[in-house]
Design an enzyme around this catalytic site. Structure first.
Site, mmCIF file in Angstrom:
data_model
loop_
_atom_site.group_PDB
_atom_site.id
_atom_site.type_symbol
_atom_site.label_atom_id
_atom_site.label_comp_id
_atom_site.label_asym_id
_atom_site.label_seq_id
_atom_site.Cartn_x
_atom_site.Cartn_y
_atom_site.Cartn_z
ATOM 1 N N GLU A 15 14.274 -12.286 -15.422
ATOM 2 C CA GLU A 15 13.804 -10.944 -15.791
ATOM 3 C C GLU A 15 13.941 -10.877 -17.301
ATOM 4 O O GLU A 15 15.043 -10.935 -17.832
ATOM 5 C CB GLU A 15 14.654 -9.881 -15.081
ATOM 6 C CG GLU A 15 14.157 -8.463 -15.256
ATOM 7 C CD GLU A 15 14.826 -7.764 -16.418
ATOM 8 O OE1 GLU A 15 14.141 -7.599 -17.459
ATOM 9 O OE2 GLU A 15 16.002 -7.410 -16.312
ATOM 10 N N CYS B 133 15.320 -3.034 -20.870
ATOM 11 C CA CYS B 133 14.154 -3.879 -20.587
ATOM 12 C C CYS B 133 13.012 -3.082 -20.004
ATOM 13 O O CYS B 133 11.863 -3.521 -20.020
ATOM 14 C CB CYS B 133 14.543 -5.016 -19.653
ATOM 15 S SG CYS B 133 15.226 -4.449 -18.072
#
Length: 678
Positions: free
Chosen positions: A258, A297
């Site tokens: 990720e 993120c």
């Protein structure tokens, strides 16, 4: 207070930082705070400890045992939130930021604990999907199952969420029955270390279930094999370096990433200034730019709006940003704290300058902002920066450079297809939000941009009060994305658990598959119960126990009485000529729900006993019509058992309703709650 010596937890021992340690500075004051790291780690010992101690201990537990362990860990960590908040302040995080990290991580563990009890068996084999019939006669069938991998999960986490980043990976890993070695980012590893210390001291975890590396991993990744998993969160550059390791490639080591993501928020063409949706977008953008100082993120990096709304949106967002109070995160008045480190500040300012080269700056003068309660020059403070890109088609940096901080760029679109194209210029994102009250707008953008995004968050006046926010990954839903975002999937409920298990296709006879899965399947043996199953406790019932009852003749009077009593006078039950004209019926037929009622009357045991409640049914199918004069019988079979509380468990029964020729006329799964033995 002296420097914090951040330990590693290796093979059951706490190891202090030594000559190989790196310094950690306070994000708020810039002063030395801690040291972390060892000159060398016995990485093989760590792997062996996980494989020989942690793995066997976890795999000996059922999924429900592990779920209860997760719940206990979450409750234990909840006792120490205040001390974790205090450490979190030193990373630049405010109290609300710290709650996202710490409370969010604990909440994620609770969700996985709940899902493990509700959606997984109280056993060691997870049944994945439906049974496949591989032969005409039904004597050879197939079933996908999943079992725990026999290796270790290495979790490499980012600096921005030292607690949530660890717990959101640990929860599905431990639920899968796999031990983990946790490697937090050095800049904030002192917070992670305290969290791990509290988990270890609780005594809830089996020995070897979790280890911690505070500092460099050494050659750990070069010692992994095909039974191991690497879970990574961080930059695309670092992910590429790690996943390209010849050793990982040669050994087919699973790598779940990720990474970077230039997430977008799109304002629908149906939105006007002053509307609820306009205000929602402004609120979402400001929150995502300033929460964790934009170090998320999932934060909004690109704001895509109709051409006519560039001015109004820019003014509204810039106006809100100008009111944000920046300062010491421990102050209640502070809305945005510092970045995690001086190095992070330098990186953000450098990336922002690259974006500024092709944009107009609407907010974020780095010379003019004030800092409350701290020295602006010594701490890692920046002002939130908003840019406007008037020609996003020609621009490059706004679609390729992520300033991992409070930085976002506003840009116009001509029409919905153009908006979708701009969303996709990020080359793969974790999340995009669409702010619209028009379902057609949401559908159009999903079709155009869904393939480039792991999550699409749609918000408007109807959902705003309860919506969790653009930047909030939830454990129930997939967290990940294609392309630049890493191509992996974390969370997503039980999908997240499957990263740490092997899916295997098992083929064999119904008896074999039933024995493996602990679930009775059609065609497997059905021993007749010596007594009525409803008189047997949860513990006494065996998979496959069956009672057969009947027959009962269904009369025309039964059908007419049921029709008038319930009001269901559908023509197939009441009009012979109309029923015969229907291709499904030979004439008047019994109601399907009449058959269910008669079936219950045939198999029920009316006296008080271990069956506490009927909680529903699944998979109801009507397979053949029943005409007046037909005789039905019923087969009731114990299909699956699952413990639910300390007092009772759930029993799922396969119910087959047959006619006088032995043909199936109806089939369903009945759910009851049954008491345990006293």
């Amino acid at each position: 207070m002296g420097l914090i010596n951040v330990n590693s937890f290796v093979a059951g021992q706490w190891l202090p930082a030594d000559d190989g340690a790196r310094p950690i500075a306070s994000a708020v004051t810039g002063e030395p705070l801690a040291t972390a790291g060892q000159a060398s780690l016995d990485t093989q010992a760590m792997i062996e400890f996980a494989r020989t101690k942690g793995g066997p201990a976890l795999r000996a537990m059922t999924f429900h045992d592990r779920a209860r362990m997760l719940k206990a860990l979450a409750l234990e960590l909840g006792k120490f939130k205040d001390e974790l908040y205090a450490l979190s302040y030193t990373t630049g995080a405010t109290k609300p930021d710290s709650m996202i990290d710490i409370d969010g991580g604990i909440g994620t563990m609770m969700v996985y604990a709940s899902k493990g009890r509700r959606e997984m068996p109280d056993g060691h084999i997870y049944v994945d999907g439906e049974l496949e019939m591989l032969s005409r006669g039904g004597t050879f069938v197939g079933q996908h199952v999943a079992t725990s991998l026999k290796g270790v999960a290495v979790h490499i986490n980012a600096f921005n969420f030292p607690v949530w980043g660890m717990l959101e990976k640990l929860a599905p890993t431990l639920l899968a029955g796999m031990p983990a070695i946790v490697k937090p980012a050095t800049a904030t590893c002192h917070v992670t270390e305290q969290c791990v210390r509290r988990m270890v001291e609780s005594g809830i975890l089996p020995e070897g279930a979790v280890q911690l590396v505070s500092g460099g991993l050494g050659d750990l990744l070069d010692r992994l094999d095909y039974q191991d998993v690497v879970g990574f969160t961080g930059s695309a550059k670092t992910a590429l370096m790690l996943r390209s390791s010849p050793h990982l490639l040669e050994n087919s080591v699973r790598f779940v990433a990720e990474q970077d993501s230039l997430n977008a928020s799109v304002l629908g063409p149906d939105v006007t200034p002053g509307s609820p949706e306009f205000d929602i977008l402004v609120k979402e953008v400001v929150r995502e730019m300033t929460a964790k100082a934009g170090q998320k993120c999932t934060a909004i990096r690109r704001i895509i709006v109709p051409q006519a709304l560039i001015g109004p949106v820019g003014d509204a967002v810039a106006g809100k940003l100008s009111t944000i109070r920046i300062g010491d995160p421990a102050l209640e008045t502070t809305r945005m704290g510092a970045l995690a480190s001086a190095a992070q500040k330098a990186d953000v300012l450098d990336k922002a300058s690259r974006i500024a080269a092709e944009c107009r700056q609407l907010a974020g003068d780095q010379d003019a902002f004030a800092v409350d309660g701290a020295d602006k020059a010594k701490g890692a403070f920046v002002a939130p920066m908003l840019f406007a890109c008037d020609d996003p088609d020609a621009a490059e940096a706004v679609h390729s450079v992520e300033a991992f901080g409070p930085v976002a760029t506003l840009m116009p679109y001509r029409d919905l297809p153009h908006a979708g194209q701009l969303m996709n210029r990020g080359k793969g994102s974790l999340v995009a939000s669409v702010i619209t009250h028009d379902p057609a707008v949401a559908r159009s953008l999903l079709i155009d941009a869904g393939a480039a995004h792991g999550r699409i968050y749609v918000n408007n006046r109807d959902s705003a009060k309860e919506a969790t926010g653009h930047g909030s990954p939830l454990p129930h839903m997939v967290h990940g994305g294609p392309g630049r975002a890493g191509g992996g999937e974390e969370l997503g409920g039980i999908r997240g658990v499957m990263h740490y298990m092997q899916r295997t296709a098992v083929q064999g006879s119904p008896d074999i598959i039933s024995g493996i899965t602990g679930t009775w399947i059609k065609g497997a043996a059905r021993p007749k119960s010596p007594v009525h199953p409803f008189t047997r406790t949860f513990d006494e019932l065996e998979i496959g126990d069956t009672i057969e009852a009947g027959p009962r003749v269904v009369t025309l009077e039964d059908i007419e009485h049921f029709a008038h009593f319930t009001g269901d006078t559908f023509y197939a039950h009441m009009d012979e000529e109309a029923a015969k004209a229907n291709p499904f019926f030979p004439g008047r037929v019994a109601h399907g729900y009449l058959l269910l009622s008669f079936a219950a009357g045939l198999f029920v045991e009316p006296a008080p006993g271990p069956v506490l409640a009927n909680t529903g049914l699944d998979g109801l199918k009507f397979m053949k019509p029943v005409s007046p004069g037909d005789a039905i019988s019923v087969q009731l079979t114990v299909k699956r058992k699952t413990r639910r509380t300390d007092e009772y468990g759930e029993v799922r029964w396969h119910v087959a309703v047959l006619n006088q020729d032995g043909d199936d006329v109806a089939e369903y799964e009945l759910h009851t709650m049954n008491a345990y033995e006293k």
